[in-house]
Design an enzyme around this catalytic site. Sequence first.
Site, mmCIF file in Angstrom:
data_model
loop_
_atom_site.group_PDB
_atom_site.id
_atom_site.type_symbol
_atom_site.label_atom_id
_atom_site.label_comp_id
_atom_site.label_asym_id
_atom_site.label_seq_id
_atom_site.Cartn_x
_atom_site.Cartn_y
_atom_site.Cartn_z
ATOM 1 N N GLY B 235 0.956 -1.199 0.091
ATOM 2 C CA GLY B 235 0.017 0.040 0.075
ATOM 3 C C GLY B 235 0.897 1.193 0.050
ATOM 4 N N HIS B 236 -0.132 2.392 -0.040
ATOM 5 C CA HIS B 236 0.830 3.791 -0.234
ATOM 6 C C HIS B 236 1.607 4.128 1.011
ATOM 7 C CE1 HIS B 236 -3.231 5.589 0.933
ATOM 8 N NE2 HIS B 236 -2.913 4.716 1.634
#
Lengths: 335, 335, 335
Positions: B235-236
């Site tokens: 994920g970011h």
Amino acid sequence: MKARVIAEYLGAVLKGDGDINVVEIASLDRCGPGKLVFVEKYGVELENTAGACIIVPLNFESVETDQSAAFISVREPKYAFAAAAKLLTTPDEKEGIDDTARLEIGADVRAKFVGSYVSVGEGSTIAEDCMIHDGVKIGENVRISRGTVIHPNCTIYDRVTIGTDCVIHAGAVIGADGFGYVRSESGEYIQFPHVGTVVIGDRVEIGANTCVDRGALGETSIGDGTKIDNLVQVGHNVKIGRNVVIAAQTGISGSTVIEDNCIIGGQVGMGDHAVVKSGAIIGSQAGILPGKIVREGIWWGTPVQPLAEFKRQNAHLKGIARLKDEVKELKKKVQ
Amino acid sequence: MKARVIAEYLGAVLKGDGDINVVEIASLDRCGPGKLVFVEKYGVELENTAGACIIVPLNFESVETDQSAAFISVREPKYAFAAAAKLLTTPDEKEGIDDTARLEIGADVRAKFVGSYVSVGEGSTIAEDCMIHDGVKIGENVRISRGTVIHPNCTIYDRVTIGTDCVIHAGAVIGADGFGYVRSESGEYIQFPHVGTVVIGDRVEIGANTCVDRGALGETSIGDGTKIDNLVQVGHNVKIGRNVVIAAQTGISGSTVIEDNCIIGGQVGMGDHAVVKSGAIIGSQAGILPGKIVREGIWWGTPVQPLAEFKRQNAHLKGIARLKDEVKELKKKVQ
Amino acid sequence: MKARVIAEYLGAVLKGDGDINVVEIASLDRCGPGKLVFVEKYGVELENTAGACIIVPLNFESVETDQSAAFISVREPKYAFAAAAKLLTTPDEKEGIDDTARLEIGADVRAKFVGSYVSVGEGSTIAEDCMIHDGVKIGENVRISRGTVIHPNCTIYDRVTIGTDCVIHAGAVIGADGFGYVRSESGEYIQFPHVGTVVIGDRVEIGANTCVDRGALGETSIGDGTKIDNLVQVGHNVKIGRNVVIAAQTGISGSTVIEDNCIIGGQVGMGDHAVVKSGAIIGSQAGILPGKIVREGIWWGTPVQPLAEFKRQNAHLKGIARLKDEVKELKKKVQ
């Protein structure tokens, strides 16, 4: 196509109007003129049957009374419907090899269709009747047998073998290196060599964005008739037998064996070197520990246990609250 | 290649026939003339050794008696085998930039090989010795350092940085927007801006169809030597350290930190803003809650707990049935 | 852009220096001259505020004392920041249809941009303002409405419909056949026909390498404003409502319904024909059994149960060890 032709194709008895013209398949709730539909259960009330061709189970109720439709009676309506559907769905008529298809020297491509921006590496063979859709990348010395369909943007690495009449959906990756590393004393990982390959049998279907890794030294293999859903991970040296069904997002670690006729739910995780024996059914989200042997039967949970045991355990769990109360009361009494 | 050359390369002692010609690596069960194989454990009975080169652990039994083969004795046979395998596997000899590669103005591409139907956006740099395979799409202002290999149909979004000697397998997506939204009062979600990027270190390997999202405002980063399997979600703003190993289908939510030398099993789920401390080992299918700090050690289950505790709990669970019986009996006695 | 223009755009009050020139968005820890940042909580100590434009909650402390920055006070700083970010991020300026884009006869392509090595099949329509990036493969009779962005290497199968202003990230596959087979008496699986389609509403976002299968006979549908993360599996005939959020690696089996405004965590598994009622929140890694109806509220675990119940159960579990001890002691006393 006349309803009576469909009945003949299925080798089944037709009652009602055999001259009805059937143009397309539909779900039962969209029944209507020209539709081929099917009924699985008894007691269903049919609507809009006029002009439709309806595949029903043997001795279905309305067959005798409704003359506005064609009724085809079979033992397995859903199966018969799936079989008859092929008569009514137009096959993909694309053909020819697109100008932009990049076929390297020594590639032997006899496919019916090769789309745009495809590449096929040296020494690869693609047999008659194959459909290789746009953007598919095929490496060197790949063998693809007759009638196989590969949807857009798939990648087939070098030396992979794929049987006849397979379907590989978009974005699937067949033959990437497996996940095998050896750690040096300095803590760095170096790759274990992956010089093996992938061998896929006949009539195998592989879902979109699914990954099948090549064997490290040997083969990863998938048997005839096996169906694999989307986003599944098949690790290096895994052996999957015939007529196995694997639902989406399941992951199978290296060297695990799944024998014939197993049914594997979605999001199942299998450790490495496990063996799932022929006929086993594994519930969704189950977890199989490395090296575990799973026998025939229905299995559930993490780590997997026979369904009956899993249910018993769950019942026990639900009973803890009451057990606590009982112990509390006992304590009082004893005091 | 002579067996004695392999021994010299490994700096190891050779016994038996050093003149044996070694042509390819193989698994032990396919031992035979010209094969390089390895044995990991003592007590293994070897077959078809004549003409083979066999890497064995120190003081392995058959070394003294079998003169038909070459034996190379090392402390870590699997590691030595993986190292020696590089001598015997032919490197990918493709080179040149394909006519169909679409290099935008201002792209600086010095790669050894760029395949067909690749695109490279404005301002991107691809260094020497890189191999960019067919159908890879590279955005603008991307930096890829020397010796990195990108397999077919990967997508590298704008402004991503990738270090030296990385391998990115087919279909991987690096730098897509993270999954961050803000909900308005009307119930609509609007995207939180994703202007950050992804920075990948050296010798990183990323599996097929794995996704690494860009940071929202900062960076998503992956440290040197880290290996990530297929179908993993990063994920970011996630920070992954050095020499971390992450097995297939694991998902790491936004802003989570995984420190150096961790080993993460398959299908693990990590909530956002968690921290996995250096050296932690997380079992497959484990679940880590958002914000959780996981210390060094072996962890298991959902939510994760130390393996020992997990086992104890499981034993308790199995004991409930007996506990119930005991309580029942006690009740009788008390009455 | 002047800070005061941003305040006006947000319809909010500005204090401090409205003439500050704002050039880019940043996270709070990178605050500095020309940056637009936001503060979500009270009591945060700000640093490097000189020359910055800071979006703060109403009545934030430093607003009155710090004259070196521009403060914009709003009720929802994160939302305001996301909205204002659009003023400062340059839109993708690519335009034109690349020479290599393969538009079949009868395709009606009015997109603002079509990249290299894209293909669009017969009868497909791509409306104004769409951005179709490199390597995207679009089948026949696809409809894509105005303003939708499709990132590289996606595959859109025949007859899929996509609404306005959607974003589909790289490698996503929309419209592959669902995973439906019927088993013959001989044990072979034959495919159930997949002649249905996929209908995606407006402002939908679909993550990288996510798969949305087409309906078998009907439609798979995704409602307006719904956001789906990477590597998600959406099975055939699934119906997803409006403004639903689904995190990475979740899998939804065939014919399941997710109503409006649900929030679904990562790695959730849903069996077929389940119904998740409007407003339900499903925790990560939860498992929903086939046919289950999940009402509004927060749900957890496998099989899912209300969060409160899940917690109670977990507490009971932790209490087993003590319960055992108590029973042991009781036994002694009774004897």
